[in-house]
Scaffold this motif. Structure first.
Motif, PDB file in Angstrom:
ATOM      1  N   TYR A  93      -4.796  14.234  -1.008  1.00  0.00           N
ATOM      2  CA  TYR A  93      -4.590  13.098  -0.477  1.00  0.00           C
ATOM      3  C   TYR A  93      -5.432  11.885  -0.536  1.00  0.00           C
ATOM      4  CZ  TYR A  93       0.268  13.385   0.931  1.00  0.00           C
ATOM      5  OH  TYR A  93       1.559  13.449   1.264  1.00  0.00           O
ATOM      6  N   GLY A 142       0.788  -1.109  -0.129  1.00  0.00           N
ATOM      7  CA  GLY A 142       0.102   0.094  -0.039  1.00  0.00           C
ATOM      8  C   GLY A 142       0.922   1.487   0.152  1.00  0.00           C
ATOM      9  N   ILE A 143       2.086   1.180   0.543  1.00  0.00           N
ATOM     10  CA  ILE A 143       2.927   2.428   0.623  1.00  0.00           C
ATOM     11  C   ILE A 143       4.044   2.252  -0.365  1.00  0.00           C
ATOM     12  CG2 ILE A 143       4.267   3.484   2.115  1.00  0.00           C
ATOM     13  CD1 ILE A 143       1.398   3.925   2.599  1.00  0.00           C
ATOM     14  N   GLY A 144       4.486   3.297  -1.235  1.00  0.00           N
ATOM     15  CA  GLY A 144       5.637   3.250  -2.060  1.00  0.00           C
ATOM     16  C   GLY A 144       6.524   4.134  -1.711  1.00  0.00           C
ATOM     17  N   SER A 145       7.254   4.712  -2.570  1.00  0.00           N
ATOM     18  CA  SER A 145       8.366   5.472  -2.404  1.00  0.00           C
ATOM     19  C   SER A 145       7.939   6.926  -1.839  1.00  0.00           C
ATOM     20  CB  SER A 145       9.255   5.783  -3.659  1.00  0.00           C
ATOM     21  OG  SER A 145       8.377   6.058  -4.539  1.00  0.00           O
ATOM     22  N   SER A 146       6.741   7.267  -1.950  1.00  0.00           N
ATOM     23  CA  SER A 146       6.229   8.572  -1.425  1.00  0.00           C
ATOM     24  C   SER A 146       6.397   8.917  -0.201  1.00  0.00           C
ATOM     25  CB  SER A 146       4.785   8.869  -2.108  1.00  0.00           C
ATOM     26  OG  SER A 146       4.686   8.226  -3.451  1.00  0.00           O
ATOM     27  N   ILE A 147       6.393   7.720   0.788  1.00  0.00           N
ATOM     28  CA  ILE A 147       6.447   8.005   1.962  1.00  0.00           C
ATOM     29  C   ILE A 147       7.835   8.463   2.383  1.00  0.00           C
ATOM     30  CG2 ILE A 147       7.126   5.702   2.983  1.00  0.00           C
ATOM     31  CD1 ILE A 147       5.041   6.209   4.930  1.00  0.00           C
ATOM     32  N   TYR A 207      -5.739   4.054  -5.107  1.00  0.00           N
ATOM     33  CA  TYR A 207      -4.901   2.904  -4.762  1.00  0.00           C
ATOM     34  C   TYR A 207      -5.811   1.941  -4.144  1.00  0.00           C
ATOM     35  CZ  TYR A 207      -0.249   4.210  -6.041  1.00  0.00           C
ATOM     36  OH  TYR A 207       0.933   4.457  -6.762  1.00  0.00           O
ATOM     37  N   THR A 261       2.579   8.855  -8.086  1.00  0.00           N
ATOM     38  CA  THR A 261       3.849   8.338  -7.286  1.00  0.00           C
ATOM     39  C   THR A 261       5.050   8.213  -8.308  1.00  0.00           C
ATOM     40  OG1 THR A 261       2.603   6.615  -6.391  1.00  0.00           O
ATOM     41  CG2 THR A 261       4.468   6.083  -6.394  1.00  0.00           C
ATOM     42  N   TRP A 283      -5.814  10.585  -3.711  1.00  0.00           N
ATOM     43  CA  TRP A 283      -4.704   9.768  -4.004  1.00  0.00           C
ATOM     44  C   TRP A 283      -4.845   8.275  -3.272  1.00  0.00           C
ATOM     45  CZ3 TRP A 283       1.036  11.278  -2.638  1.00  0.00           C
ATOM     46  CH2 TRP A 283       2.116  10.350  -3.355  1.00  0.00           C
ATOM     47  N   TRP A 284      -5.148   8.399  -2.177  1.00  0.00           N
ATOM     48  CA  TRP A 284      -5.650   7.088  -1.558  1.00  0.00           C
ATOM     49  C   TRP A 284      -6.445   6.502  -1.923  1.00  0.00           C
ATOM     50  CZ3 TRP A 284      -2.751   4.784   2.751  1.00  0.00           C
ATOM     51  CH2 TRP A 284      -1.884   5.683   3.202  1.00  0.00           C
ATOM     52  N   TYR A 315      -8.236   2.969   2.441  1.00  0.00           N
ATOM     53  CA  TYR A 315      -7.499   1.552   1.882  1.00  0.00           C
ATOM     54  C   TYR A 315      -8.575   0.321   2.254  1.00  0.00           C
ATOM     55  CZ  TYR A 315      -3.131   2.753   0.011  1.00  0.00           C
ATOM     56  OH  TYR A 315      -1.893   3.302  -0.806  1.00  0.00           O
ATOM     57  N   THR A 370       5.505  -1.877  -4.727  1.00  0.00           N
ATOM     58  CA  THR A 370       3.944  -1.344  -4.758  1.00  0.00           C
ATOM     59  C   THR A 370       3.404  -1.757  -6.221  1.00  0.00           C
ATOM     60  OG1 THR A 370       4.100   0.412  -3.243  1.00  0.00           O
ATOM     61  CG2 THR A 370       2.430   0.672  -4.960  1.00  0.00           C
ATOM     62  N   TRP A 418      -1.454  10.629   6.553  1.00  0.00           N
ATOM     63  CA  TRP A 418      -1.280   9.336   6.204  1.00  0.00           C
ATOM     64  C   TRP A 418      -1.655   8.608   7.549  1.00  0.00           C
ATOM     65  CZ3 TRP A 418       2.274   7.595   2.189  1.00  0.00           C
ATOM     66  CH2 TRP A 418       2.590   8.498   1.551  1.00  0.00           C
TER      67      TRP A 418
HETATM   68  N1  NM2 Z   1      -0.401   6.988  -0.989  1.00  0.00           N
HETATM   69  C1  NM2 Z   1      -0.224   6.083   0.084  1.00  0.00           C
HETATM   70  O1  NM2 Z   1       3.350   6.258  -3.744  1.00  0.00           O
HETATM   71  C2  NM2 Z   1       3.156   5.409  -3.048  1.00  0.00           C
HETATM   72  O2  NM2 Z   1       3.758   5.702  -2.123  1.00  0.00           O
HETATM   73  C3  NM2 Z   1       1.916   4.643  -3.156  1.00  0.00           C
HETATM   74  C4  NM2 Z   1       0.424   6.723  -2.063  1.00  0.00           C
HETATM   75  C5  NM2 Z   1      -1.823   6.686  -1.673  1.00  0.00           C
HETATM   76  C6  NM2 Z   1      -0.379   8.335  -0.575  1.00  0.00           C
HETATM   77  C7  NM2 Z   1       0.850   5.130  -2.487  1.00  0.00           C
END
Ligand code: NM2
Length: 531
Positions: free
Chosen positions: A323, A97-102, A330, A204, A326-327, A148, A425, A140
């Motif tokens: 946000y 569920g979580i990618g590089s964006s975190i 996914y 992402t 974006w959630w 999610y 992801t 987040w």
């Molecule tokens: N979310 C969690 O880019 C990412 O890390 C994938 C992004 C939806 C903000 C999910």
């Protein structure tokens, strides 16, 4: 290759929308960016309230379900054991569920709030600083994770309780739409889901790639330009394509494990070698502020700005609405994934587990990465804000890491982690996309060439967006493609309540006992609803 397995209307429907959006953007980049930005302003300006309500209502709905009769339903038969330990379950959930964006937003989100806080607070004031380290955790946090989890309810329910191999979002809405699912409406729902996920992937990849390229530049001196960024994006795509091709048990699992160890290392390192006490205190204080101001934050839409001429910050549109969208894009994919790994858990465990572990994981990232940068700013040891305003966010992220001891090593680990985070992801996303664009999945897995195909397709829109776009255009990819999914979320929630309600009523009067409901209070007790 078995062409009969492919669900052609869904397959082509998704491609038609993808190219219908992408080709005009290539031919008319400037006008295209303008149209997208106008669409974004229109959506967030007029329908922001829908996104905000969808978020808050998802959380309330899930808490209601968790503590109602439905919450006690066990996924799988009575004797079913949990397929994965809670630790692996949480790790897989987080990696998918979580990618590089975190890594991106965890490091730098506070800097935006510090300069542009909500609620009419003065920029860079003490209050702005406190909200700066709280808002990331909010965006987040529990609402995000509720978004999610919601689609996972009907999907897991049909998969493990009604025992239908549901691999399409449209199938999960069958109790509400009936036979219409088999016609164009079903195709439209699946295509909107695919398109949404491609938009989310766009956001992402287009955020992650510049950050990874800055890391590579710092380590090797490779220049940061469109060419290198495109090269890095293709390289990342190749990695997750290989992982997806090799399947759930091999590529996807190996990368997830590696991901987890690298995360533990990097967060532990910054926590211990950074300002440990400041990080701990600020994180705990932010959790308090989050709890205290939760409803204010989750409903903030600055309505007076437009009618009474008060200063308009566009904070809700640029952040919370963005946000939640974006959630949202996914969410159906993560729902399919969470459902798949939750056999042997009760609905309540699935809901509370996702929201609690997901939120705690994000708090750790934002608390450690973000507060480290904030500390540098506040103590004056590195002026993050001026650097960011001059060189942009991706370069600032790497510059912050360079303030740590053993910085070259840390930048290298961080860059590798960003690539793996992205891959974990996107390998599952291309796997799920392939499953949705197939009529059935023979042997449990979608076809290999089909998984590869979607892996590369995921990269097309981001490549285009990167060439035409700035941050605003990239954010729009999720907002515009997320809008129709608000309605799909509503249908999914309805479908779950309808189907599980029918089954509970049926099993209560013993005529058709179809589900097993656990009793949390007394282990082993048998109730009227038990088989
Ligand atoms: N979310 C969690 O880019 C990412 O890390 C994938 C992004 C939806 C903000 C999910």
């Amino acid at each position: 290759m078995n062409k009969n397995l492919i669900d052609w209307p869904t397959f082509f429907g998704a491609l038609v929308i993808l190219f219908g959006v992408t080709i005009p953007l290539v031919i008319f980049p400037e006008a295209g960016a303008e149209v997208i930005n106008a669409a974004n302003r229109f959506m967030t300006g007029n329908f922001g309230v829908l996104f905000i309500l969808m978020g808050l209502l998802s959380l309330i709905f899930l808490l209601f379900v968790a503590f109602s009769k439905q919450g006690k339903i066990k996924l799988g038969g009575r004797e079913t054991k949990r397929e994965f330990s809670t630790f692996s379950w949480a790790a897989m959930l987080f990696s998918a569920g979580i990618g590089s964006s975190i890594l991106y937003w965890g490091m730098i989100e506070w800097a935006y709030y510090y300069q542009g806080p909500p609620f009419g607070i003065a920029p860079e004031s003490e209050e702005a600083i406190q909200f700066a380290s709280t808002y990331g955790i909010f965006h987040w946090g529990p609402i995000a994770w509720a978004i999610y989890t919601l689609p996972a309810l009907p999907i897991a329910y049909f998969f493990y309780v009604r025992k239908k191999p549901v691999l399409k979002i449209s199938e999960a809405i069958r109790p509400v739409l009936g036979k219409y699912v088999d016609g164009p409406i079903g195709v439209v729902i699946d295509v909107l889901f695919i398109f949404g996920l491609m938009g989310g992937a766009g956001t992402t990849l287009a955020l992650g790639t510049p950050m990874i390229t800055e890391g590579v530049n710092d380590l090797t001196g490779l220049p940061v330009n469109l060419g290198t960024q495109a090269g890095i994006m293709l390289l990342c795509t190749a990695i997750f394509a290989i992982s997806s091709y090799s399947g759930l048990q091999r590529g996807i699992k190996v990368l997830s494990d590696l991901n987890l160890w690298l995360v533990i290392f990097i967060l532990g390192f910054i926590f211990l070698f950074g300002p440990t006490v400041f990080i701990s205190e600020t994180t705990v204080t932010s959790i308090g502020i989050l709890l205290n101001d939760f409803f204010r934050m989750s409903t903030w839409l600055e309505p007076l700005a437009n009618v009474a001429g008060f200063d308009e910050t566009l904070f809700p549109e640029s952040w919370t609405v963005f946000y939640w969208a974006w959630w949202l894009v996914y969410a159906p994919f993560v729902g399919l994934f969470v459902a798949r790994i939750s056999r042997g858990r009760t609905i309540r465990e699935m809901i509370i587990g996702t929201m609690v572990y997901g939120t705690i994981g994000c708090i750790l990232f934002f608390g450690i990465l973000g507060n480290y940068g904030l500390y540098l700013q506040l103590t004056g040891s590195f002026d993050v804000i001026s650097f960011m305003n001059e060189y942009g966010a991706p370069a600032t992220i790497i510059a912050i890491l360079n303030q740590l001891p053993l910085s070259t090593f840390i930048v290298a680990i961080f860059t590798i982690l960003a690539i793996i985070f992205l891959a974990t992801t996107f390998d599952s996303a291309s796997y799920i996309l392939a499953a949705v664009a197939q009529k059935s999945v023979k042997g449990g897995d979608p076809l290999r060439w089909h998984r590869l195909f979607w892996a590369f397709t995921l990269c097309i829109m981001p490549l285009v967006l990167m060439f035409i776009g700035d941050l605003e255009t990239l954010q729009t990819a999720s907002i515009v493609s997320g809008f129709p999914i608000i309605f799909i979320m509503f249908l999914l929630a309805w479908s779950f309540m309808k189907a599980s309600g029918e089954d509970i009523r049926a099993s209560r009067d013993y005529r058709a006992p179809t589900i097993y409901i656990t009793h949390h209070k007394k282990e082993g007790s048998r109730g009227p609803t038990d088989k």
